[in-house]
Write a protein that holds these residues in place. Structure first.
Motif, short mmCIF file in Angstrom:
data_model
loop_
_atom_site.label_atom_id
_atom_site.label_comp_id
_atom_site.label_asym_id
_atom_site.label_seq_id
_atom_site.Cartn_x
_atom_site.Cartn_y
_atom_site.Cartn_z
N PHE A 686 49.52 42.53 -86.81
CA PHE A 686 48.44 42.97 -87.69
C PHE A 686 47.47 43.89 -86.96
O PHE A 686 46.81 44.72 -87.57
N ARG A 687 47.35 43.73 -85.65
CA ARG A 687 46.54 44.66 -84.86
C ARG A 687 47.26 45.99 -84.68
O ARG A 687 46.62 47.03 -84.54
N LYS A 688 48.58 45.96 -84.67
CA LYS A 688 49.37 47.15 -84.38
C LYS A 688 49.69 47.98 -85.63
O LYS A 688 50.06 49.15 -85.53
N MET A 689 49.52 47.39 -86.82
CA MET A 689 50.08 48.01 -88.01
C MET A 689 49.40 49.31 -88.42
O MET A 689 49.97 50.10 -89.18
N THR A 690 48.21 49.59 -87.93
CA THR A 690 47.52 50.83 -88.32
C THR A 690 47.89 52.01 -87.42
O THR A 690 47.36 53.11 -87.59
N TYR A 691 48.77 51.77 -86.43
CA TYR A 691 49.17 52.83 -85.51
C TYR A 691 50.64 53.16 -85.73
O TYR A 691 51.46 52.28 -86.01
N SER A 692 50.99 54.41 -85.60
CA SER A 692 52.38 54.84 -85.81
C SER A 692 53.32 54.26 -84.77
O SER A 692 54.47 53.94 -85.06
N ASN A 693 52.82 54.13 -83.54
CA ASN A 693 53.65 53.60 -82.47
C ASN A 693 52.72 53.12 -81.35
O ASN A 693 51.50 53.28 -81.41
N GLU A 694 53.32 52.52 -80.32
CA GLU A 694 52.52 51.98 -79.23
C GLU A 694 51.80 53.07 -78.45
O GLU A 694 50.70 52.85 -77.95
N VAL A 701 43.01 52.92 -78.41
CA VAL A 701 42.26 51.77 -77.89
C VAL A 701 42.39 51.59 -76.38
O VAL A 701 41.72 50.74 -75.80
N GLY A 702 43.22 52.40 -75.75
CA GLY A 702 43.44 52.24 -74.32
C GLY A 702 44.59 51.28 -74.05
O GLY A 702 44.77 50.29 -74.77
N SER A 703 45.35 51.56 -73.04
CA SER A 703 46.51 50.72 -72.75
C SER A 703 46.09 49.46 -72.02
O SER A 703 45.07 49.43 -71.31
N LEU A 704 46.89 48.41 -72.19
CA LEU A 704 46.62 47.15 -71.52
C LEU A 704 46.71 47.32 -70.00
O LEU A 704 45.93 46.75 -69.24
N GLU A 705 47.66 48.15 -69.56
CA GLU A 705 47.87 48.35 -68.13
C GLU A 705 46.67 49.04 -67.47
O GLU A 705 46.43 48.85 -66.28
N ASN A 706 45.95 49.84 -68.23
CA ASN A 706 44.81 50.59 -67.67
C ASN A 706 43.47 49.95 -67.99
O ASN A 706 42.43 50.59 -67.81
#
Length: 733
Positions: A686-694, A701-706
């Motif tokens: 549900f957090r990801k559904m508004t974005y076309s892809n990762e 929103v910024g990557s988890l790794e960074n």
């Protein structure tokens, strides 16, 4: 009928002080004390007067215009002077600030009894009266900028022969004025706390009033001052306002009876549509876009914006209120309150707090009088659309979930989630919620406020760590509550009914045994708490079997981290430092944590006049702050030993070595919790559904790794491991 006085034109700009002058003094004596450049001026030459007249300037008496040797009369045009005016160096330059470019000089203005530093810019000021402007000040397009002879600049004093009813007070914490204090330039959160709390201590209260009276001169006749390089443009009315250096005021509607602190290192800004009356603005503050503030203090580096209303309140350092309304509140440093429908009234909020949208704290009059009070410890977070009722009190880091709480609350368990279960008609308390489900948020709360603390003069040592003496003391209270409640739930089962009446000591012993040895059995119990809501419905404690061991583990970590931070050269040196270690109550004094005994001693010194001014009290804060690390070390070790049930005299290197190793595991668990609680936001569909892809999500929103905080946590973990390793080796544990 309006009292409009008709006076001779020849008096305009003179007789400023409407009170008897001291013997041998003229009306300018305080003005001369304020401005040290007064001896650098001479009278105008005949040529300069002729030039000024030719440039359409007038004066009631040209002999009362004094200028510096570098004065250029060509740079004064279309001005009307009344009273004594002193003008510094004027040179053929223009000053530029943020694309505003204006020539040096005085133009199209009416000026009464003012002093000007070098190379000032005064353009289109309809009425400028009794002000001292510093060097390279810009004042443009201002309707009215005046100082009266009784100007107090926001301080809670009365001038000579003024009636007492003109004194300004801040009615903090309570709407009925029973905790009112006198505002003053330099008031710290700790001052406001001590003054509002001890109302039954008449001697102490009188001392605080005396401190304030002594700090300010009651003589009439002080001029408003504008510090060097300050820019004021497009403002309507400025009255009885003194302003520091490098401030920026633009488009304000009304500024009256204020002190605006500002320096080159901490510049204050006031923007469009602002109306501020009777207050103190601290260093580095920002106020803009329709703000209304009346009877207030803003401590340094705080912000009001987007229509915020601050009334009868103290806003602590590094805080932001946006779009909201705050009345009769004392707010400690590091407070966040956004969204247009947040409301805070008659409260003491003790820092690191966040008000969510729709939160309503106060103004639900539940008696025939004004609202009572709400007291909330550090990390207070009322969630979306929370409505609370006075009187209520909350431990540190309490999160309140969405709901209308119809009864008064007293939540003594820190780090808890409070929920209103309307379906079951119970109040739910989940101890240790943050550590169980949102480690990222609780850890980042401590980190971000250290990073955001912009104070340039840190008179008070503010504690931001969630593991600190105040929260740990509350954790001990919570452990006792959980033990007793668990034992009662156990004995409530028919098969476990006790054969005798049990004391609290008996209940604590049984509850501790169950929680440590039979957590799965505890998980199946329905555990009730008492005295947490003023209603007939039940209060349920949830996840007790998980929270209890976490609290114990974190208290041990608190002890070990403070031992490492103390950086003693050996275990023997540590023993010497903690030889009197014991747990004692602590108090949050405006964000600075102090032992209760220290606060009592501080108050006694004030009563006996050994502390006789606010400056001396602030010096005492500094001295107490210097002892904080040592005091906290003693408290931390005592807390750890109490959890481990090891007397101080039996504390050995074997104990310390084992607990050091255990603390690494705790830190690893916390680091993992920080990562996983944030990782959920990236894996939740549900957090990801508004974005076309990762990739798009990472860009937005910024990557988890960074994630800078997560990476900093990993580095901190490795640093901590190395410190533990070095301690074990160096101390030969």
């Amino acid at each position: 009928m309006n009292n409009i006085r008709k006076m001779p034109l020849a008096g305009l700009g003179y007789n400023f002080i409407e009170d008897a002058l001291p013997k041998g003094k003229d009306e300018y004596y305080l003005r001369n004390e304020q401005w040290q450049s007064k001896d650098q001026f001479r009278q105008l030459t005949a040529y300069e007067i002729e030039t000024l007249v030719r440039n359409d300037n007038t004066s009631d008496n040209w002999n009362n215009i004094f200028v510096s040797n570098e004065f250029n009369p060509q740079l004064v045009q279309h001005c009307h002077f009344f009273g004594m005016v002193r003008i510094g160096k004027l040179e053929p330059y223009y000053l530029e600030y943020r694309n505003l470019k204006l020539p040096v000089g005085l133009y199209n203005s009416t000026i009464c009894a003012c002093d000007f530093g070098d190379n000032v810019v005064v353009h289109n000021v309809n009425y400028l009266s009794h002000y001292i402007l510093g060097n390279e000040v810009i004042v443009a397009n201002v309707n009215e900028m005046v100082t009266s002879d009784v100007a107090k600049f926001g301080n809670g004093i009365v001038k000579s022969n003024e009636p007492e009813n003109l004194r300004i007070e801040l009615e903090l914490c309570n709407e009925n004025g029973g905790r009112a204090v006198l505002p003053f330039d330099g008031m710290l959160p700790g001052d406001a706390y001590l003054w509002t709390r001890n109302r039954d201590d008449i001697q102490l209260q009188q001392q605080f009033r005396t401190f304030t009276e002594k700090q300010f001169d009651k003589r009439r006749g002080y001029y408003g001052m504008v510090g060097d390089r300050t820019v004021i443009k497009n403002c309507r009315m400025i009255k009885d306002v003194t302003i520091g250096t490098d401030a920026y005021l633009k488009g304000a509607n009304k500024l009256k009876n204020l002190t605006i602190k500002s320096t080159a290192e901490a510049r204050s800004q006031i923007g469009e549509g602002t109306e501020m009356v009777n207050g103190i603005v601290g260093y580095g503050c920002r106020i803009f876009y329709g703000v209304k503030a009346v009877r207030f203090i803003m401590a340094s580096h705080s912000q009001l914006k987007y229509g915020a209303r601050l009334i009868n309140s103290y806003l602590g350092n590094n805080s932001t209120i946006s779009c909201c309304e705050v009345l009769n509140s004392l707010i400690f440093p590091a407070h966040e309150q956004h969204h247009n429908n947040s409301f805070l009234c008659a409260s003491m909020i003790m820092g690191q707090s966040n008000m969510a949208a729709g939160a309503t704290v106060g103004s639900n009059h539940n008696s025939r009088g004004a609202d009572g009070e709400i007291i909330a410890g550090r990390g207070f977070w009322p969630g979306l659309c929370v409505s609370l009722k006075h009187n209520s009190q909350f431990a540190n880091f309490t999160l309140i979930s969405k709901g209308n709480y119809l009864s008064e609350l007293n939540i003594p368990i820190p780090f808890s989630l409070v929920s209103n279960d309307e379906h079951e008609n119970v109040l739910q308390i989940m101890p240790g919620y943050w550590f169980l489900y949102n480690m990222y948020a609780i850890a980042r709360n401590s980190w971000k406020y250290v990073d955001r603390d912009k104070r340039i003069d840190k008179k008070q040592l503010i504690e931001y760590d969630f593991l600190a003496p105040d929260s740990v003391e509350e954790m001990f209270t919570a452990l006792a509550i959980m033990e007793i409640a668990t034992a009662k739930a156990w004995y409530a089962l028919p098969e476990n009914e006790p054969r005798k009446t049990l004391t609290d000591k008996d209940l604590r012993k049984k509850g501790k045994e169950l929680l440590l040895e039979k957590p799965e059995d505890v998980s199946r119990l329905t555990i009730y708490a008492e005295g947490m809501e003023n209603s007939h419905r039940k209060t349920v404690l949830t996840k007790v079997h998980k929270a209890y061991p976490i609290f114990r583990e974190l208290i041990v970590l608190y002890g070990i981290k403070n031992i490492i931070a103390a950086a003693k050269p050996s275990f023997v040196a540590l023993q010497a430092a903690i030889k009197t270690a014991k747990r004692t109550p602590w108090v949050n004094v405006g964000g600075q944590l102090m032992k209760a005994d220290t606060v009592d001693g501080l108050k006694q010194r004030i009563r006996k006049n050994r502390i006789s001014s606010w400056d001396q009290l602030h010096d005492a804060y500094r001295e107490i702050g210097k002892e904080y690390a040592a005091d906290k070390l003693q408290h931390a070790v005592a807390s750890m030993l109490e959890i481990k049930e090891v007397p101080l005299k039996n504390f050995s290197t074997e104990h310390l070595q084992q607990w050091l190793v255990d603390s690494v595991a705790t830190m690893e668990w916390m680091a993992e919790g920080i990562f996983k609680s944030r990782e959920k936001d990236y894996k939740n569909p549900f957090r990801k559904m508004t974005y076309s892809n990762e990739k798009e999500m990472d860009i937005v929103v910024g990557s988890l790794e960074n994630n800078s905080f997560i990476n900093a946590t990993k580095e901190e973990l490795e640093t901590y491991k190395e410190k533990v390793r070095r301690t074990i080796i160096d101390w030969e544990l």
